[in-house]
Design a protein around this motif. Structure first.
Motif, mmCIF file in Angstrom:
data_model
loop_
_atom_site.group_PDB
_atom_site.id
_atom_site.type_symbol
_atom_site.label_atom_id
_atom_site.label_comp_id
_atom_site.label_asym_id
_atom_site.label_seq_id
_atom_site.Cartn_x
_atom_site.Cartn_y
_atom_site.Cartn_z
ATOM 1 N N MET A 100 0.929 -1.384 -0.012
ATOM 2 C CA MET A 100 -0.188 -0.229 0.104
ATOM 3 C C MET A 100 1.052 1.404 0.215
ATOM 4 S SD MET A 100 -3.708 -1.247 2.064
ATOM 5 C CE MET A 100 -2.615 -1.959 4.027
ATOM 6 N N THR A 101 1.542 1.125 1.069
ATOM 7 C CA THR A 101 2.834 2.280 0.186
ATOM 8 C C THR A 101 3.492 2.565 -1.058
ATOM 9 O OG1 THR A 101 3.436 2.223 3.130
ATOM 10 C CG2 THR A 101 4.415 3.149 2.029
ATOM 11 N N LEU A 102 3.761 1.295 -1.617
ATOM 12 C CA LEU A 102 4.113 1.726 -2.838
ATOM 13 C C LEU A 102 3.194 2.437 -3.914
ATOM 14 C CD1 LEU A 102 5.933 -1.419 -3.893
ATOM 15 C CD2 LEU A 102 7.315 0.825 -3.351
ATOM 16 N N ALA A 103 2.035 1.912 -3.355
ATOM 17 C CA ALA A 103 1.016 2.437 -4.269
ATOM 18 C C ALA A 103 0.666 3.718 -4.242
ATOM 19 C CB ALA A 103 -0.236 1.552 -4.321
ATOM 20 N N SER A 104 1.516 4.376 -2.498
ATOM 21 C CA SER A 104 0.578 5.472 -2.433
ATOM 22 C C SER A 104 1.864 6.034 -1.245
ATOM 23 C CB SER A 104 -0.472 6.229 -1.792
ATOM 24 O OG SER A 104 -1.228 4.751 -1.331
ATOM 25 N N PRO A 105 3.310 6.053 -1.662
ATOM 26 C CA PRO A 105 4.698 6.471 -1.222
ATOM 27 C C PRO A 105 4.052 8.322 -0.459
ATOM 28 C CG PRO A 105 5.001 6.824 -3.312
ATOM 29 C CD PRO A 105 3.983 6.274 -3.155
ATOM 30 N N THR A 106 3.842 9.254 -0.671
ATOM 31 C CA THR A 106 3.682 10.439 0.151
ATOM 32 C C THR A 106 3.060 10.433 0.635
ATOM 33 O OG1 THR A 106 1.889 11.202 -1.368
ATOM 34 C CG2 THR A 106 4.013 11.557 -2.563
ATOM 35 N N VAL A 107 1.760 9.541 1.548
ATOM 36 C CA VAL A 107 0.644 9.229 2.247
ATOM 37 C C VAL A 107 1.064 8.403 3.689
ATOM 38 C CG1 VAL A 107 -0.993 7.769 3.097
ATOM 39 C CG2 VAL A 107 -0.465 8.900 1.176
ATOM 40 N N GLY A 108 0.585 9.137 4.698
ATOM 41 C CA GLY A 108 0.914 8.689 6.048
ATOM 42 C C GLY A 108 2.145 8.888 6.529
ATOM 43 N N VAL A 114 -4.596 11.891 5.793
ATOM 44 C CA VAL A 114 -4.422 11.299 4.682
ATOM 45 C C VAL A 114 -5.905 11.562 4.067
ATOM 46 C CG1 VAL A 114 -2.664 9.559 6.239
ATOM 47 C CG2 VAL A 114 -5.896 9.116 6.442
ATOM 48 N N PRO A 115 -5.374 10.852 2.962
ATOM 49 C CA PRO A 115 -7.449 11.019 1.598
ATOM 50 C C PRO A 115 -8.188 9.766 2.279
ATOM 51 C CG PRO A 115 -4.988 10.205 0.528
ATOM 52 C CD PRO A 115 -4.585 10.419 2.012
ATOM 53 N N PRO A 116 -9.305 10.469 2.252
ATOM 54 C CA PRO A 116 -10.070 9.080 2.382
ATOM 55 C C PRO A 116 -10.413 8.350 1.766
ATOM 56 C CG PRO A 116 -11.283 11.150 2.107
ATOM 57 C CD PRO A 116 -10.319 11.511 1.826
ATOM 58 N N GLY A 117 -11.595 7.332 1.670
ATOM 59 C CA GLY A 117 -11.920 6.094 0.152
ATOM 60 C C GLY A 117 -11.128 5.377 0.241
#
Ligand SMILES: [Mn+2]
Length: 408
Positions: A100-108, A114-117
């Motif tokens: 999941m971090t690879l899919a959205s590396p800038t999040v968290g 953090v973005p919802p959904g």
């Protein structure tokens, strides 16, 4: 912000010879329909998502089932927050987190909004923010996985000498991690905050037993300050639903009865609403129906079986532990077992004894009794090694058996 709090899903679990996958899926689907019915913003699952008994293909099917069941919830802006419990396979969950971090590396990053959904899984102490979709105000979430050495202990503290020392280190590491998050520059002590943790908090009511963990192995942390520190505390680990010290500090309990110790539990999920100034009103509980689990003792098959047929006309889904006594020459064991199989097709365990073989301890035939030393050691090892591969497990158990024999 409306939060649905649940925990201890144990997806892919088995009870004796019975696969619980279907029962648990039904429960997960009920959770999803509560999310819709209650217009929930955040689904908070406080750990133990997967059973340690689930195999890789079972885990894959479980994730796919989530995709189907929660697609609409996520597509319409709902968010799922989860964390790991003591039954969650650490390397599998780490893999999920890394992917999941690879899919959205800038999040968290700690304290970020953090973005919802989407789904977030915390495999270590985590601090994030979510913005309320109507009011626009942020809510802080602190997610605390079950304290295991690899998640909570660093450096020298990993060199513990005894189980007691390990437990003491974990108890203080848990408190330190929580204190560090609350001392983080981005943490706002005045803004609304929700804690979710998978842990045994001192003073909670366990019920007949903890689920597949002994009291000695468990890590019991102090929680007396939590009611003051958080607007809501969403707990997992103890399967018996309860609130603790304050009505906003709760164990939601598991979503199904997982073993005989939970036969009297009424399961449910908790709904709580957080506003810009904290909690709006009291948390409420929505019920989850669950499968009956009980024991049946057959002492005189020729009398008891006709009676059981009458008393349990519709026990086809019930999970039953059968204890049977029969008399050779009078009762046909095979026939007795077949009859019971018809009445209780989902019996999960059964044992039988011939009357003549019982001897003077007849009265204790169905009592559990206390375990002997050897059995305690074997049970403990099998539990600890449950995630290791079978040959490794068997060879370690064999060594233990040899040692036990030497001792005897
Ligand atoms: Mn647990």
């Amino acid at each position: 912000m409306k939060i649905l709090h649940t925990a201890d899903w144990h997806l892919g679990d088995r009870l004796g010879r019975i696969d619980r996958t279907e029962d648990l899926r039904v429960a997960v689907e009920r959770v999803a329909s509560y999310c819709k019915q209650e217009a929930v913003d955040v689904l908070l699952v406080a750990g133990d998502l997967f059973s340690e008994l689930a195999r890789p293909d079972g885990l894959r099917d479980t994730i796919r089932h989530w995709q189907e069941v929660f697609r609409e919830f996520l597509e319409t802006g709902g968010t799922i927050l989860t964390l790991t419990g003591n039954h969650d396979n650490e390397s599998f969950c780490q893999t999920l987190v890394h992917a999941m971090t690879l899919a959205s590396p800038t999040v968290g990053k700690p304290g970020e909004t953090v973005p919802p959904g989407r789904l977030y899984l915390a495999a270590e102490p985590t601090f994030l923010r979510l913005e309320d979709r109507m009011g626009g105000f942020p809510v802080q979430f602190v997610l605390m996985p079950f304290p295991t050495p690899s998640r909570f202990l660093k450096g020298d503290s990993l060199k513990y000498g005894s189980p007691e020392e390990k437990n003491n280190l974990l108890v203080s590491a848990w408190a330190d991690a929580l204190r560090d998050i609350r001392a983080h520059p981005k943490y706002d002590l005045k803004a609304p905050a929700v804690l979710s943790a998978h842990v045994h908090i001192h003073g909670s009511t366990v019920g007949p037993s903890l689920f597949r963990i002994t009291t000695e192995e468990d890590v019991v942390v102090q929680g007396s300050e939590l009611p003051e520190q958080f607007d809501y505390v969403a707990l997992g680990h103890i399967h018996k639903p309860q609130w603790l010290g304050a009505t906003h500090v709760r164990y939601s309990g598991s979503i199904e009865r997982m073993d005989l110790g939970e036969q009297a539990d009424q399961k449910g999920v908790v709904i709580v609403e957080i506003g810009p100034d904290g909690r709006n009103g009291e948390p409420t509980v929505l019920p989850l129906p669950s499968t009956p689990i009980y024991e049946v003792v057959v002492l005189e098959p020729s009398e008891d079986i006709p009676r059981l047929k009458q008393e349990y006309p519709d026990a086809k889904d019930d999970l039953v532990n059968l204890h049977i006594r029969y008399t050779a020459g009078k009762d046909q064991l095979e026939e007795v077992l077949r009859e019971l199989d018809r009445i209780f097709p989902r019996w999960y365990a059964r044992d039988w004894k011939e009357t003549g073989a019982l001897g003077p301890t007849l009265a204790d035939a169905t009592a559990s009794g206390s375990k002997g030393f050897g059995e305690t050691v074997r049970d403990y090892l099998s539990q600890e090694l449950i995630q290791h591969d079978q040959t490794e497990r068997e060879s370690i158990l064999k060594i233990a058996d040899e040692l036990l024999k030497e001792m005897e």
